[in-house]
Design a protein around this motif. Sequence first.
Motif, short mmCIF file in Angstrom:
data_model
loop_
_atom_site.label_atom_id
_atom_site.label_comp_id
_atom_site.label_asym_id
_atom_site.label_seq_id
_atom_site.Cartn_x
_atom_site.Cartn_y
_atom_site.Cartn_z
N TYR A 10 0.72 -1.26 -0.16
CA TYR A 10 0.21 0.15 0.24
C TYR A 10 1.20 1.38 0.26
CZ TYR A 10 0.88 0.57 5.10
OH TYR A 10 2.00 0.59 6.32
N ALA A 57 2.81 -2.90 -4.69
CA ALA A 57 4.68 -2.15 -3.28
C ALA A 57 4.96 -2.26 -4.76
CB ALA A 57 4.61 -2.77 -2.30
N ILE A 60 7.05 2.54 -8.30
CA ILE A 60 6.63 3.85 -9.39
C ILE A 60 6.43 5.44 -9.03
CG2 ILE A 60 5.99 3.55 -12.09
CD1 ILE A 60 6.92 0.42 -12.62
N ALA A 62 6.05 6.31 -6.44
CA ALA A 62 7.36 7.23 -5.67
C ALA A 62 8.44 7.47 -6.54
CB ALA A 62 7.88 6.50 -4.79
N ILE A 63 8.99 6.80 -7.20
CA ILE A 63 10.17 7.20 -8.37
C ILE A 63 9.60 8.78 -9.14
CG2 ILE A 63 11.59 6.66 -10.09
CD1 ILE A 63 11.41 3.76 -8.77
N CYS A 65 7.30 10.12 -8.51
CA CYS A 65 6.04 11.38 -7.88
C CYS A 65 7.36 12.84 -7.77
CB CYS A 65 6.15 11.44 -6.62
SG CYS A 65 5.23 12.74 -6.28
N ALA A 68 7.42 14.04 -3.84
CA ALA A 68 8.25 12.85 -3.60
C ALA A 68 6.77 12.81 -1.74
CB ALA A 68 9.38 13.75 -2.60
N GLU A 71 4.95 7.89 -0.21
CA GLU A 71 5.66 6.35 0.84
C GLU A 71 5.14 5.32 0.54
OE1 GLU A 71 6.52 8.00 4.22
OE2 GLU A 71 7.71 9.45 3.66
N VAL A 72 6.10 4.06 -0.13
CA VAL A 72 5.25 2.80 -0.48
C VAL A 72 5.56 1.74 1.03
CG1 VAL A 72 5.43 1.07 -2.03
CG2 VAL A 72 6.14 4.03 -2.71
N TYR A 73 4.84 0.89 1.04
CA TYR A 73 4.98 -0.22 2.44
C TYR A 73 5.06 -1.51 1.15
CZ TYR A 73 5.23 4.26 5.82
OH TYR A 73 5.25 5.06 5.88
N ARG A 74 5.56 -2.68 2.06
CA ARG A 74 5.33 -3.78 1.57
C ARG A 74 4.70 -4.57 2.55
NH1 ARG A 74 9.92 -5.37 -1.68
NH2 ARG A 74 8.58 -4.82 -3.54
N GLU A 75 3.75 -5.05 2.81
CA GLU A 75 3.22 -6.10 3.91
C GLU A 75 3.26 -7.56 4.03
OE1 GLU A 75 -1.10 -6.25 3.92
OE2 GLU A 75 -1.11 -3.99 4.70
#
Lengths: 75, 252
Positions: A10, A57, A60, A62-63, A65, A68, A71-75
């Motif tokens: 997310y 996640a 891309i 975030a890269i 944007c 900035a 922010e990207v998070y992986r569960e």
Amino acid sequence: MKAKVKMKGYIEINQESCKGCQICFYFCPKSSISDSGSINSSGYFSACFSDNSECNACGICAIVCPEAAIEVYRE
Amino acid sequence: MTIKTVYKRPKLLKERLFHYCPGCGHSVIHKLLCEVIDEMNLKERIVCIPPPGCSVFAYNYLDIDMAESAHGRGAAVATGIKRVSPETIVFTYQGDGDLSAIGTAETIHAANREEKITAIFVNNAVYGMTGGQMAPTTMIGQKTTTSPYGREVNKEGYPLKMSEILSVVEGTVYIERTAVNSPKNIKKTKKAISKAFQVQIDNLGFSMVEILSPCPTNWKMSPIESWHWVDKEMVKEFPLGVIKDRIKVKKC
């Protein structure tokens, strides 16, 4: 009953930094980002993340944007 | 279930809003610079020379030392700082009106003296801050406020290719042209910037990264149209890739 969508990742979008350039909409491979329809304090239509998306996640958004704001998070 | 952070706002980027227009390439480049400086652990020994132009307020966003220069004199100011303190890593952040118009002499001579500095050359084909006038790098046929019928070759000449010009100067070691208009190109730009800094850390000579950057406001386009325009028009005139690489020769 609604089937549960398995989310692998997310993102969090800082609504105040977003300038609504919509570049993340275009580059997201899962089309998970869309217009929130609300105006932030700088007067831009900010982006929002759809909860039922298949986000994996990849980062891309975030890269690309320019603000900035993502922010990207992986569960 | 543990949550892993994939991407976080760079630590060296100050917590404040950019004043750039939506879709501007400057803020992407600022972000990349912060990431590279943080990864290479250069924060304590790096000095940036920001230019007059849209990025004149770069010191508001990057949490590193800065010394503002007069228009076009980035390379000259960088030379002074580098000679006084050779341990410092000095880079200039210049636009196309800065490096390729008023500062051509300073840049070419700094490169020819083999000054150990790095130039980050942001090429957006117009003078951005002053309202989109024609720059030496403007495309043939491109409409700007000072070329309302499009740039004509017999009146205004051809787009100036600074990377190619500097590649024939003896003192330059590494020159690469990249763009910030797609995830792939942004990653390549990050690599190019870190390579250019490494050239300076190894004390080899002058290095430059030319970055093709979108300017939606002055090109009169939407952000995404301007990102495509870089690929459609600018890349034809300014081909991407490594233009000069003498790192191995210099290291021998």
